[in-house]
Design a protein around this motif. Structure first.
Motif, PDB file in Angstrom:
ATOM      1  N   TYR A  65      -2.617  -8.714 -25.912  1.00 58.09           N
ATOM      2  CA  TYR A  65      -3.531  -9.428 -24.996  1.00 58.09           C
ATOM      3  C   TYR A  65      -2.742 -10.584 -24.378  1.00 58.09           C
ATOM      4  O   TYR A  65      -2.768 -11.722 -24.838  1.00 58.09           O
ATOM      5  N   GLY A 172      -8.271 -18.563 -18.066  1.00 61.42           N
ATOM      6  CA  GLY A 172      -8.515 -17.428 -18.972  1.00 61.42           C
ATOM      7  C   GLY A 172      -9.011 -16.162 -18.305  1.00 61.42           C
ATOM      8  O   GLY A 172      -9.403 -15.224 -18.984  1.00 61.42           O
ATOM      9  N   SER A 173      -9.057 -16.147 -16.970  1.00 62.94           N
ATOM     10  CA  SER A 173      -9.636 -15.026 -16.227  1.00 62.94           C
ATOM     11  C   SER A 173     -11.083 -14.769 -16.625  1.00 62.94           C
ATOM     12  O   SER A 173     -11.542 -13.631 -16.618  1.00 62.94           O
ATOM     13  N   ASN A 177     -15.094 -11.439 -15.834  1.00 60.21           N
ATOM     14  CA  ASN A 177     -16.272 -10.866 -16.484  1.00 60.21           C
ATOM     15  C   ASN A 177     -17.511 -10.862 -15.578  1.00 60.21           C
ATOM     16  O   ASN A 177     -18.588 -10.438 -15.996  1.00 60.21           O
ATOM     17  N   TYR A 217      -6.815  -4.151 -24.401  1.00 66.19           N
ATOM     18  CA  TYR A 217      -8.232  -4.109 -24.804  1.00 66.19           C
ATOM     19  C   TYR A 217      -8.492  -3.065 -25.900  1.00 66.19           C
ATOM     20  O   TYR A 217      -9.641  -2.793 -26.244  1.00 66.19           O
ATOM     21  N   GLU A 291     -19.024  -4.647 -21.694  1.00 68.60           N
ATOM     22  CA  GLU A 291     -18.282  -5.647 -20.908  1.00 68.60           C
ATOM     23  C   GLU A 291     -17.513  -4.987 -19.766  1.00 68.60           C
ATOM     24  O   GLU A 291     -17.037  -3.863 -19.907  1.00 68.60           O
ATOM     25  N   SER A 293     -14.224  -6.180 -17.223  1.00 65.88           N
ATOM     26  CA  SER A 293     -13.236  -7.235 -17.016  1.00 65.88           C
ATOM     27  C   SER A 293     -12.438  -6.846 -15.765  1.00 65.88           C
ATOM     28  O   SER A 293     -11.542  -6.008 -15.827  1.00 65.88           O
TER      29      SER A 293
HETATM   30  C1  AVI Z   1     -13.430 -13.860 -22.013  1.00 68.46           C
HETATM   31  N1  AVI Z   1     -12.831 -12.804 -21.186  1.00 68.46           N
HETATM   32  C2  AVI Z   1     -12.042 -13.354 -20.103  1.00 68.46           C
HETATM   33  C3  AVI Z   1     -12.124 -11.767 -21.963  1.00 68.46           C
HETATM   34  C4  AVI Z   1     -11.575 -10.674 -21.009  1.00 68.46           C
HETATM   35  O1  AVI Z   1     -10.366 -10.428 -21.028  1.00 68.46           O
HETATM   36  O2  AVI Z   1     -12.370 -10.118 -20.242  1.00 68.46           O
HETATM   37  C5  AVI Z   1     -13.023 -11.126 -23.002  1.00 68.46           C
HETATM   38  C6  AVI Z   1     -12.355 -10.043 -23.793  1.00 68.46           C
HETATM   39  N2  AVI Z   1     -12.897  -8.903 -24.106  1.00 68.46           N
HETATM   40  C7  AVI Z   1     -12.058  -8.185 -24.817  1.00 68.46           C
HETATM   41  N3  AVI Z   1     -10.936  -8.853 -24.947  1.00 68.46           N
HETATM   42  C8  AVI Z   1     -11.094 -10.040 -24.331  1.00 68.46           C
END
Ligand code: AVI
Length: 330
Positions: A65, A172-173, A177, A217, A291, A293
């Motif tokens: 990540y 943090g981008s 989301n 991810y 989610e 992203s």
């Molecule tokens: C908080 N946000 C920016 C993270 C993203 O990368 O979308 C949340 C995340 N979900 C899974 N890993 C990180």
């Protein structure tokens, strides 16, 4: 300690706490409404209970990540130019400030920051994080605002009048989301908060190789999987639901056409569980969408921001062009 709740109260040396008493998330209501849809969803804001927040802290330490490491380096390497663009007598506003960790790099390197305004929905968490910053930076006024940064709050009048140079810090981008309509809402809100004359310092994750994105991810230690599946643990424990988390699995895929990572919880078999009297049924392989992203090219994101009124754009990326820091000026 209890935090007093008239709109503006708690004062401690260089800290003044404002509480707008935001409506907190009703977990049960959110779960029932999301799982009753034809295409089941659970909103990403539900990830962040105590366990989820701890797991997220572990995600940001993962090598796969890449976002936090690159962002930190870009901020450090370019802090002089960033500070110059921000100018003098700055008030930094940070929506969704969390532990107020990243902003320290800016607060310690910039000699002319007057005010720091972290905005966060969880009052106690905000107060304690802000208190630490206040002790560390005694010459900066720390003005934490407990609010949902998109709704029902305003900056203190004194700040509006006295400080012309406001900069939103959104690292943090987190912008990734938000779906496209909401990105516009968020950026318009930022413009409103800076009275049409400030800046925006924002981290934006970039489009790249599908493989790199999917590894970020679907990390090899399985932390992102735990983070995602923690939603089911929450449902099981908080709503007293008889379900077996092992009958579900984590999935993250990069949807190249739309340019976004999509995260799902997938049902490994046909099954059902009850939430009170409501039966929630799953077919085998049926998914809960948890989610999105979104990833952008530098130009895609620049065009959105400029179309909303920002006039100047400066940006910095790493060698591989994985991530970008952008400064937009109104
Ligand atoms: C908080 N946000 C920016 C993270 C993203 O990368 O979308 C949340 C995340 N979900 C899974 N890993 C990180």
């Amino acid at each position: 300690m209890t935090i007093s709740t008239k709109k503006n109260v708690q004062k401690l040396n260089n800290l003044e706490f404002y509480d707008f008493k935001p409506k907190l998330v009703d977990f049960k209501e959110e779960v029932i409404s999301g799982l009753s849809k034809k295409e089941k969803t659970l909103a990403p804001k539900l990830f962040y209970d105590k366990k989820g927040s701890e797991l997220f802290e572990q995600i940001v330490e993962l090598e796969e990540y890449y976002i936090p490491l690159i962002e930190k380096k870009l901020l450090m390497d370019n802090i002089i130019s960033i500070n110059e663009f921000m100018g003098e007598n700055v008030s930094i506003i940070e929506p969704g400030s969390g532990s107020c960790e990243k902003v320290r790099r800016i607060l310690s390197a910039h000699k002319s920051i007057k005010n720091y305004i972290p905005i966060e929905i969880s009052g106690d968490f905000l107060f304690h994080a802000a208190e630490k910053v206040a002790k560390e930076f005694p010459n900066i006024n720390i003005i934490p605002i407990c609010a949902d940064y998109l709704n029902n709050f305003s900056l203190p009048e004194s700040l509006k009048k006295e400080s012309k140079n406001k900069v939103i810090f959104f690292p943090g981008s987190s912008i990734g989301n938000y779906d496209s309509n909401d990105v516009i809402k968020v950026l318009k809100k930022f413009i409103e908060l800076t009275d049409n004359q400030g800046g925006l310092l924002i981290g934006v994750d970039l489009k790249k190789d599908k493989d790199v994105l999917e590894k970020a991810y679907n990390d090899s230690k399985g932390i992102t999987a735990q983070f995602n599946l923690n939603l089911l643990h929450r449902i099981k424990n908080e709503l007293n639901v008889d379900l077996d988390v092992n009958n579900f699995e984590h999935q993250s895929i990069y949807n190249q056409e739309v340019g976004r990572i999509e995260m799902y919880i997938v049902s490994k078999k046909q099954q059902s569980f009850m939430i009170d009297n409501l039966k929630i049924s799953f077919e085998k392989d049926e998914k809960i969408h948890t989610e999105n992203s979104y990833k952008y090219t530098v130009n895609e994101f620049r065009d959105i921001a400029l179309s909303l009124g920002y006039k100047k754009h400066f940006y910095w990326t790493d060698e591989k062009e994985y991530f970008s820091i952008n400064y937009f000026q109104l």
